[in-house]
Write an enzyme that holds these catalytic residues in place. Structure first.
Site, short mmCIF file in Angstrom:
data_model
loop_
_atom_site.label_atom_id
_atom_site.label_comp_id
_atom_site.label_asym_id
_atom_site.label_seq_id
_atom_site.Cartn_x
_atom_site.Cartn_y
_atom_site.Cartn_z
N LYS A 13 -0.15 -11.28 -11.22
CA LYS A 13 1.01 -12.17 -11.42
C LYS A 13 0.67 -13.64 -11.16
O LYS A 13 1.05 -14.51 -11.93
CB LYS A 13 2.18 -11.77 -10.50
CG LYS A 13 2.81 -10.44 -10.82
CD LYS A 13 4.13 -10.26 -10.10
CE LYS A 13 4.01 -10.28 -8.58
NZ LYS A 13 3.19 -9.21 -8.00
N ARG A 88 12.73 -9.01 -5.31
CA ARG A 88 11.87 -7.89 -4.91
C ARG A 88 12.68 -6.61 -4.71
O ARG A 88 12.11 -5.57 -4.44
CB ARG A 88 11.23 -8.19 -3.55
CG ARG A 88 9.98 -9.04 -3.49
CD ARG A 88 8.74 -8.37 -3.92
NE ARG A 88 7.56 -8.49 -3.11
CZ ARG A 88 6.71 -9.51 -3.09
NH1 ARG A 88 6.92 -10.58 -3.78
NH2 ARG A 88 5.61 -9.44 -2.37
N ARG A 122 -9.90 -9.14 -3.00
CA ARG A 122 -9.44 -10.44 -3.50
C ARG A 122 -9.83 -11.58 -2.56
O ARG A 122 -9.72 -11.45 -1.34
CB ARG A 122 -7.92 -10.40 -3.67
CG ARG A 122 -7.32 -11.72 -4.11
CD ARG A 122 -5.94 -11.55 -4.66
NE ARG A 122 -4.96 -11.24 -3.63
CZ ARG A 122 -3.65 -11.12 -3.87
NH1 ARG A 122 -3.20 -11.26 -5.09
NH2 ARG A 122 -2.82 -10.82 -2.89
N ARG A 153 -6.68 -13.22 2.14
CA ARG A 153 -5.32 -13.19 2.70
C ARG A 153 -5.24 -12.15 3.79
O ARG A 153 -5.81 -11.07 3.68
CB ARG A 153 -4.30 -12.88 1.59
CG ARG A 153 -3.72 -14.11 0.95
CD ARG A 153 -2.86 -13.79 -0.24
NE ARG A 153 -1.80 -12.81 0.01
CZ ARG A 153 -0.83 -12.53 -0.84
NH1 ARG A 153 -0.78 -13.16 -2.01
NH2 ARG A 153 0.08 -11.62 -0.57
N ARG A 164 2.55 -2.51 1.18
CA ARG A 164 3.08 -3.38 0.11
C ARG A 164 3.28 -2.58 -1.17
O ARG A 164 4.26 -2.78 -1.89
CB ARG A 164 2.12 -4.55 -0.13
CG ARG A 164 2.19 -5.59 0.98
CD ARG A 164 0.95 -6.46 1.04
NE ARG A 164 0.76 -7.29 -0.14
CZ ARG A 164 -0.41 -7.81 -0.49
NH1 ARG A 164 -1.50 -7.56 0.22
NH2 ARG A 164 -0.48 -8.56 -1.56
P1 AMP Z 1 3.29 -12.04 -2.27
O1 AMP Z 1 2.48 -13.28 -2.13
O2 AMP Z 1 4.28 -12.10 -3.40
O3 AMP Z 1 2.43 -10.80 -2.32
O4 AMP Z 1 4.18 -11.92 -0.94
C1 AMP Z 1 3.57 -11.81 0.33
C2 AMP Z 1 4.60 -11.34 1.35
O5 AMP Z 1 5.65 -12.31 1.45
C3 AMP Z 1 5.29 -10.03 1.01
O6 AMP Z 1 4.52 -8.90 1.40
C4 AMP Z 1 6.58 -10.17 1.81
O7 AMP Z 1 6.34 -9.93 3.20
C5 AMP Z 1 6.91 -11.65 1.65
N1 AMP Z 1 7.74 -11.87 0.46
C6 AMP Z 1 7.39 -12.51 -0.68
N2 AMP Z 1 8.40 -12.52 -1.56
C7 AMP Z 1 9.43 -11.87 -0.97
C8 AMP Z 1 10.76 -11.54 -1.36
N3 AMP Z 1 11.24 -11.86 -2.57
N4 AMP Z 1 11.54 -10.87 -0.46
C9 AMP Z 1 11.09 -10.55 0.76
N5 AMP Z 1 9.83 -10.80 1.19
C10 AMP Z 1 9.01 -11.46 0.34
#
Ligand code: AMP
Length: 210
Positions: A13, A88, A122, A153, A164
């Site tokens: 993404k 989400r 990654r 990360r 996740r």
């Molecule tokens: P990402 O970078 O999109 O993989 O997000 C990393 C982490 O941020 C996720 O595992 C969640 O803990 C938090 N996070 C990101 N977007 C959301 C969302 N829309 N709602 C809740 N937590 C989020």
């Protein structure tokens, strides 16, 4: 154009989001990036979000929705935006419906067997956010695009990735149906295709949506 980008963690993404935002002159809004920046800067939101992001769980909906609702009022959203990592779950999607009119939902489908390796291998650029896989880096630790430092990360480890992916399957995947029923889903296959090939497919469809 107001878009959502859907797909499992590791579907690619972030890479597509950067390209789409550049091509259509819209702003890329990643809730994950917003949380990581807040954690880095030690803000109140960062302190709250840290335990959730570290364990792969979702940050509470009220906090996340309030952040996005505010972010969409900024001037740079006037030409449109691409939401990456939001919504989400159904609660967030229904909340978004009350303050945004989405034109399309780009859904990147990917073979789930690829995700664990993609995420645990990654490496991400601290400066521009470009992603790489450790298997292709041959020991290089800087970004080919901007020279920034590459890092792993904290949540790209097997245990957190497992959580996740479970959260994605249980809470986020139902949104494909939610937006499908609204006639907004645009489906793409991300599995083995190089990022540029997938981007070409996405552009063909989004050009018609403009
Ligand atoms: P990402 O970078 O999109 O993989 O997000 C990393 C982490 O941020 C996720 O595992 C969640 O803990 C938090 N996070 C990101 N977007 C959301 C969302 N829309 N709602 C809740 N937590 C989020």
């Amino acid at each position: 154009m107001k878009l959502i980008l859907l797909g499992a963690p590791g579907a690619g993404k972030g890479t597509q989001a950067t390209k789409i935002a550049e091509r259509y002159g819209i702003v890329h809004i990643s809730t994950g990036d917003i949380f990581r920046a807040n954690i880095k800067n030690g803000t109140e939101i960062g302190l709250l979000a840290k335990s959730y992001t570290d364990s792969g769980k979702l940050v509470p909906d009220e906090v996340t929705v309030a952040i996005v609702k505010d972010r969409l009022t900024w001037d740079d959203c006037k030409n449109g935006y691409l939401l990456d990592g939001f919504p989400r779950n159904l609660y967030q999607a229904e909340a978004l419906d009350t303050f945004a009119n989405i034109d399309g939902v780009v859904n990147i489908n990917i073979d789930p067997n690829l995700l664990m390796d993609r995420l645990c291998g990654r490496r991400v650029c601290r400066e521009c956010g470009e992603s790489y896989h450790v298997s292709t880096l041959n020991g290089v630790t800087t970004c080919a695009r901007c020279g920034g430092e590459l890092y792993q990360r904290k949540d790209d480890n097997p245990e957190t990735v497992g959580e996740r992916l479970a959260v994605y399957n249980e809470q986020t995947a139902p949104l494909i149906d939610y937006y499908g029923k609204k006639g907004l889903i645009l489906n793409f296959t991300g599995s083995e295709a190089p990022a540029d090939v997938l981007f070409g497919e996405i552009v063909k469809v989004l050009d018609k949506l403009q």
